[in-house]
Design a protein around this motif. Structure first.
Motif, PDB file in Angstrom:
ATOM      1  N   GLY B  81      49.964  33.151  29.525  1.00  0.00           N
ATOM      2  CA  GLY B  81      49.246  32.097  30.130  1.00  0.00           C
ATOM      3  C   GLY B  81      49.533  32.001  31.593  1.00  0.00           C
ATOM      4  O   GLY B  81      48.915  31.955  32.586  1.00  0.00           O
ATOM      5  N   GLY B  82      51.172  32.106  31.946  1.00  0.00           N
ATOM      6  CA  GLY B  82      51.608  32.128  33.271  1.00  0.00           C
ATOM      7  C   GLY B  82      51.097  33.235  34.336  1.00  0.00           C
ATOM      8  O   GLY B  82      50.835  33.179  35.259  1.00  0.00           O
ATOM      9  N   LEU B  83      51.119  34.216  33.384  1.00  0.00           N
ATOM     10  CA  LEU B  83      50.788  35.477  34.165  1.00  0.00           C
ATOM     11  C   LEU B  83      49.439  35.293  34.644  1.00  0.00           C
ATOM     12  O   LEU B  83      48.946  35.902  35.822  1.00  0.00           O
ATOM     13  CB  LEU B  83      50.847  36.837  33.444  1.00  0.00           C
ATOM     14  CG  LEU B  83      51.277  38.016  34.101  1.00  0.00           C
ATOM     15  CD1 LEU B  83      52.547  37.982  34.757  1.00  0.00           C
ATOM     16  CD2 LEU B  83      51.234  39.093  33.030  1.00  0.00           C
ATOM     17  N   GLY B  84      48.446  34.981  33.623  1.00  0.00           N
ATOM     18  CA  GLY B  84      47.012  34.829  33.892  1.00  0.00           C
ATOM     19  C   GLY B  84      46.985  33.773  35.004  1.00  0.00           C
ATOM     20  O   GLY B  84      45.790  33.846  35.805  1.00  0.00           O
ATOM     21  N   TRP B  85      47.391  32.768  35.111  1.00  0.00           N
ATOM     22  CA  TRP B  85      47.171  31.699  35.954  1.00  0.00           C
ATOM     23  C   TRP B  85      47.501  32.183  37.475  1.00  0.00           C
ATOM     24  O   TRP B  85      46.883  32.096  38.392  1.00  0.00           O
ATOM     25  CB  TRP B  85      48.114  30.488  35.604  1.00  0.00           C
ATOM     26  CG  TRP B  85      48.037  29.404  36.621  1.00  0.00           C
ATOM     27  CD1 TRP B  85      47.317  28.543  36.626  1.00  0.00           C
ATOM     28  CD2 TRP B  85      49.145  29.147  37.871  1.00  0.00           C
ATOM     29  NE1 TRP B  85      47.338  27.614  37.620  1.00  0.00           N
ATOM     30  CE2 TRP B  85      48.403  27.987  38.491  1.00  0.00           C
ATOM     31  CE3 TRP B  85      50.234  29.651  37.983  1.00  0.00           C
ATOM     32  CZ2 TRP B  85      49.022  27.267  39.265  1.00  0.00           C
ATOM     33  CZ3 TRP B  85      50.858  29.157  39.120  1.00  0.00           C
ATOM     34  CH2 TRP B  85      50.393  27.934  39.601  1.00  0.00           C
ATOM     35  N   LEU B  86      48.680  32.899  37.424  1.00  0.00           N
ATOM     36  CA  LEU B  86      49.103  33.549  38.753  1.00  0.00           C
ATOM     37  C   LEU B  86      47.855  34.694  39.179  1.00  0.00           C
ATOM     38  O   LEU B  86      47.668  34.610  40.516  1.00  0.00           O
ATOM     39  CB  LEU B  86      50.467  34.592  38.586  1.00  0.00           C
ATOM     40  CG  LEU B  86      51.480  34.432  39.599  1.00  0.00           C
ATOM     41  CD1 LEU B  86      51.987  33.044  39.759  1.00  0.00           C
ATOM     42  CD2 LEU B  86      52.310  35.226  39.169  1.00  0.00           C
ATOM     43  N   PHE B  87      47.623  35.152  38.181  1.00  0.00           N
ATOM     44  CA  PHE B  87      46.496  36.401  38.472  1.00  0.00           C
ATOM     45  C   PHE B  87      45.259  35.699  39.127  1.00  0.00           C
ATOM     46  O   PHE B  87      44.748  36.385  39.981  1.00  0.00           O
ATOM     47  CB  PHE B  87      45.993  36.989  37.087  1.00  0.00           C
ATOM     48  CG  PHE B  87      45.467  38.418  37.175  1.00  0.00           C
ATOM     49  CD1 PHE B  87      46.151  39.531  37.354  1.00  0.00           C
ATOM     50  CD2 PHE B  87      44.068  38.531  37.002  1.00  0.00           C
ATOM     51  CE1 PHE B  87      45.623  40.941  37.450  1.00  0.00           C
ATOM     52  CE2 PHE B  87      43.562  39.598  37.159  1.00  0.00           C
ATOM     53  CZ  PHE B  87      44.327  40.731  37.380  1.00  0.00           C
ATOM     54  N   ASP B  88      44.601  34.546  38.486  1.00  0.00           N
ATOM     55  CA  ASP B  88      43.427  33.889  38.772  1.00  0.00           C
ATOM     56  C   ASP B  88      43.792  33.146  40.239  1.00  0.00           C
ATOM     57  O   ASP B  88      42.923  33.423  41.299  1.00  0.00           O
ATOM     58  CB  ASP B  88      43.386  32.522  37.899  1.00  0.00           C
ATOM     59  CG  ASP B  88      42.553  33.109  36.924  1.00  0.00           C
ATOM     60  OD1 ASP B  88      42.012  34.328  36.785  1.00  0.00           O
ATOM     61  OD2 ASP B  88      42.364  32.316  35.846  1.00  0.00           O
ATOM     62  N   ARG B  89      45.105  32.775  40.669  1.00  0.00           N
ATOM     63  CA  ARG B  89      45.572  32.306  41.608  1.00  0.00           C
ATOM     64  C   ARG B  89      45.512  33.256  43.042  1.00  0.00           C
ATOM     65  O   ARG B  89      44.745  32.853  43.874  1.00  0.00           O
ATOM     66  CB  ARG B  89      46.883  31.513  41.832  1.00  0.00           C
ATOM     67  CG  ARG B  89      47.000  30.146  42.195  1.00  0.00           C
ATOM     68  CD  ARG B  89      48.438  29.889  42.005  1.00  0.00           C
ATOM     69  NE  ARG B  89      48.966  29.259  43.295  1.00  0.00           N
ATOM     70  CZ  ARG B  89      48.752  28.011  43.701  1.00  0.00           C
ATOM     71  NH1 ARG B  89      48.106  27.067  43.024  1.00  0.00           N
ATOM     72  NH2 ARG B  89      49.211  27.919  45.048  1.00  0.00           N
ATOM     73  N   LEU B  90      45.987  34.385  42.622  1.00  0.00           N
ATOM     74  CA  LEU B  90      45.884  35.432  43.697  1.00  0.00           C
ATOM     75  C   LEU B  90      44.484  36.064  43.863  1.00  0.00           C
ATOM     76  O   LEU B  90      44.292  36.339  45.058  1.00  0.00           O
ATOM     77  CB  LEU B  90      46.995  36.496  43.330  1.00  0.00           C
ATOM     78  CG  LEU B  90      48.592  36.079  43.358  1.00  0.00           C
ATOM     79  CD1 LEU B  90      49.407  37.034  42.915  1.00  0.00           C
ATOM     80  CD2 LEU B  90      48.889  35.354  44.646  1.00  0.00           C
ATOM     81  N   LEU B  91      43.958  36.424  42.889  1.00  0.00           N
ATOM     82  CA  LEU B  91      42.522  37.139  42.986  1.00  0.00           C
ATOM     83  C   LEU B  91      41.493  36.248  42.889  1.00  0.00           C
ATOM     84  O   LEU B  91      40.198  36.698  43.206  1.00  0.00           O
ATOM     85  CB  LEU B  91      42.571  38.187  41.957  1.00  0.00           C
ATOM     86  CG  LEU B  91      43.803  39.216  42.031  1.00  0.00           C
ATOM     87  CD1 LEU B  91      43.504  40.027  41.057  1.00  0.00           C
ATOM     88  CD2 LEU B  91      43.633  39.771  43.375  1.00  0.00           C
ATOM     89  N   GLY B  92      41.601  34.928  42.544  1.00  0.00           N
ATOM     90  CA  GLY B  92      40.418  34.230  42.587  1.00  0.00           C
ATOM     91  C   GLY B  92      39.333  34.365  41.625  1.00  0.00           C
ATOM     92  O   GLY B  92      38.211  34.253  41.979  1.00  0.00           O
ATOM     93  N   THR B  93      39.839  34.817  40.508  1.00  0.00           N
ATOM     94  CA  THR B  93      38.832  35.203  39.378  1.00  0.00           C
ATOM     95  C   THR B  93      39.048  34.265  38.187  1.00  0.00           C
ATOM     96  O   THR B  93      38.630  34.483  37.196  1.00  0.00           O
ATOM     97  CB  THR B  93      39.435  36.447  38.723  1.00  0.00           C
ATOM     98  OG1 THR B  93      40.784  36.395  38.483  1.00  0.00           O
ATOM     99  CG2 THR B  93      39.101  37.822  39.627  1.00  0.00           C
ATOM    100  N   SER B  94      39.039  32.975  38.844  1.00  0.00           N
ATOM    101  CA  SER B  94      39.253  31.888  37.789  1.00  0.00           C
ATOM    102  C   SER B  94      37.913  31.796  36.974  1.00  0.00           C
ATOM    103  O   SER B  94      36.831  32.068  37.623  1.00  0.00           O
ATOM    104  CB  SER B  94      39.818  30.633  38.179  1.00  0.00           C
ATOM    105  OG  SER B  94      39.688  29.630  37.399  1.00  0.00           O
ATOM    106  N   PRO B  95      37.964  31.706  35.559  1.00  0.00           N
ATOM    107  CA  PRO B  95      39.017  31.552  34.565  1.00  0.00           C
ATOM    108  C   PRO B  95      39.347  32.582  33.916  1.00  0.00           C
ATOM    109  O   PRO B  95      40.149  32.448  32.775  1.00  0.00           O
ATOM    110  CB  PRO B  95      38.413  30.313  33.903  1.00  0.00           C
ATOM    111  CG  PRO B  95      37.173  30.780  33.605  1.00  0.00           C
ATOM    112  CD  PRO B  95      36.507  31.255  35.035  1.00  0.00           C
ATOM    113  N   TRP B  96      38.755  33.889  34.355  1.00  0.00           N
ATOM    114  CA  TRP B  96      38.799  34.987  33.352  1.00  0.00           C
ATOM    115  C   TRP B  96      40.430  35.554  33.179  1.00  0.00           C
ATOM    116  O   TRP B  96      40.624  35.858  32.365  1.00  0.00           O
ATOM    117  CB  TRP B  96      37.813  36.018  34.039  1.00  0.00           C
ATOM    118  CG  TRP B  96      36.565  35.723  33.928  1.00  0.00           C
ATOM    119  CD1 TRP B  96      35.883  35.430  34.850  1.00  0.00           C
ATOM    120  CD2 TRP B  96      35.853  35.739  32.841  1.00  0.00           C
ATOM    121  NE1 TRP B  96      34.527  35.002  34.486  1.00  0.00           N
ATOM    122  CE2 TRP B  96      34.408  35.045  33.194  1.00  0.00           C
ATOM    123  CE3 TRP B  96      35.930  35.716  31.362  1.00  0.00           C
ATOM    124  CZ2 TRP B  96      33.509  34.718  32.229  1.00  0.00           C
ATOM    125  CZ3 TRP B  96      34.860  35.318  30.451  1.00  0.00           C
ATOM    126  CH2 TRP B  96      33.785  35.008  30.839  1.00  0.00           C
ATOM    127  N   GLY B  97      41.132  35.493  34.156  1.00  0.00           N
ATOM    128  CA  GLY B  97      42.376  35.973  34.056  1.00  0.00           C
ATOM    129  C   GLY B  97      43.062  35.160  33.161  1.00  0.00           C
ATOM    130  O   GLY B  97      43.986  35.758  32.335  1.00  0.00           O
TER     131      GLY B  97
END
Lengths: 250, 134
Positions: B81-97
């Motif tokens: 979950g943490g990795l996905g949240w970070l991924f979304d935050r950095l790449l703006g792909t929310s909520p897919w990451g």
């Protein structure tokens, strides 16, 4: 009196000045950690001062803890793992003494703060990563690519392996922290029942209060077990993770 | 981790040469070698305490083991979950990451549990001659 969280409160003792925007404060947690380091150092130095062939009480205590940690390291990381022995021994003694300090009435349980346990876990995983890359170079990444897996699911398995690796410091720190926190809260809650019964029910409360008293005594015994056991579990998992740094690609 | 336990046997044999240090006195190095060999023999001959140490890896109680396995699982999900949240935050792909990595984290947690339980099993198996008391 019945507030079970109160015992984990950090109390500033004196300030060490400011770095950036935040104040650096010497708290009771720092005091207990310095105490643990001092106790371990004193104990080992005093005990090995005489170096008798037939060890006395203190010396055999320290020799037993040495033997115990050494056999743990050997059995889970092999003889090559012994190069990490000073690190593992320091970790074990530090956590053990901190856990046992928490059992002193009025003491403070440093290991019930997740930032402490996470810092220790991060130290372990950092050692694994740095040593793994230093010793094996990019070959260390074989840890994440298990052999004998079909190519089409390899990316998926690798991603899962990476997440599994990242979850290690979390599980390592949460296990120690949660065990200490939950145990001390339970102990406090049951001890609080005695006072509540006595003050609420009068004479009857004194009679019924024997039940939570018995429970508190039993829990105290259990907490001593947990204190030692969790130090040991942290140590053996450290050894297992260090084994990965020594031999990646299994 | 199962492999980690299994390979101890190979390692014990390869340490014989370590005792012969850079000392020039043949007598001393011979004595060191003899001591090393004796220590090896002791270690081979007394697998008892070692086995016991391995058996109690997960703690003596079922509660200890249950706690260990549950934290392994929860840690996997949290890491994913943490990795996905970070991924979304950095790449703006929310909520897919978050969705993908949470699922992967779930798989990693399950994998952790299977591996932890497997390590317990295999250490039981390696202690084969000794009956397991549960």
């Amino acid at each position: 009196m019945a507030d079970p969280i109160h015992q984990f409160e950090l109390k500033p003792i004196f300030s060490l000045g400011r770095i950036g925007g935040s104040e650096i404060v010497f708290t009771n947690a720092s005091l207990f950690m310095f105490g643990a380091v001092a106790l371990v150092t004193l104990l080992t130095m005093l005990a090995t001062r005489n170096r008798a062939v037939v060890p006395g009480r203190l010396q055999s205590l320290v020799e037993m803890s040495y033997e115990f940690v050494a056999s743990t390291v050997r059995s889970s990381a092999g003889n090559e793992g012994m190069r990490f022995f000073p690190f593992v021994f320091s970790l074990f003694m530090f956590i053990l003494i901190l856990n046992l300090f928490g059992m002193i009435p009025g003491g403070f349980t440093v290991t019930s703060h997740i930032i402490i346990t996470f810092a220790l876990a991060a130290l372990v995983i950092g050692t694994v990563i740095v040593y793994g890359f230093w010793k094996h170079g990019l070959h260390f990444l074989h840890l994440f690519v298990p052999s004998g897996v079909p190519v089409y699911i390899l990316p998926l398995v690798t991603a899962i392996e990476v997440i599994s690796f990242l979850s290690r410091p979390i599980s390592l720190s949460v296990r120690l922290f949660a065990n200490m926190l939950a145990g001390h809260i339970t102990l406090k809650v049951f001890a609080g029942f005695i006072g509540m019964l006595a003050s609420g029910l009068g004479a009857l409360g004194w009679v019924v209060g024997v039940l939570p008293l018995a429970m508190t005594i039993a829990l105290t015994g259990l907490e001593f077990l947990v204190a030692v056991l969790q130090a040991y579990v942290f140590t053996i998992l450290t050894c297992i993770y260090l084994n990965d740094a020594l031999h990646p690609g299994h | 981790m199962a492999a980690g336990f299994a390979m101890n046997g190979d390692d014990a044999g390869s340490e014989g040469g370590r005792g012969s240090g850079p000392t020039s006195e043949g007598d001393l190095s011979a004595r060191l070698k003899r001591l090393e060999a004796q220590l090896d023999q002791r270690r081979e001959a007394a697998p008892g305490p070692r086995q016991r140490v391995e058996d109690s890896t997960s703690g003596p109680s079922a509660i200890g083991r249950a706690f260990r396995l549950s934290t392994e699982f929860v840690a996997g999900v949290i890491a994913g979950g943490g990795l996905g949240w970070l991924f979304d935050r950095l790449l703006g792909t929310s909520p897919w990451g978050l969705i993908v990595f949470l699922l992967l984290g779930f798989a990693a947690g399950t994998f952790n549990v299977v591996r932890a339980a497997g390590a317990q099993k295999s250490s039981d198996a390696s202690g084969g001659s000794k009956p397991q008391k549960e």
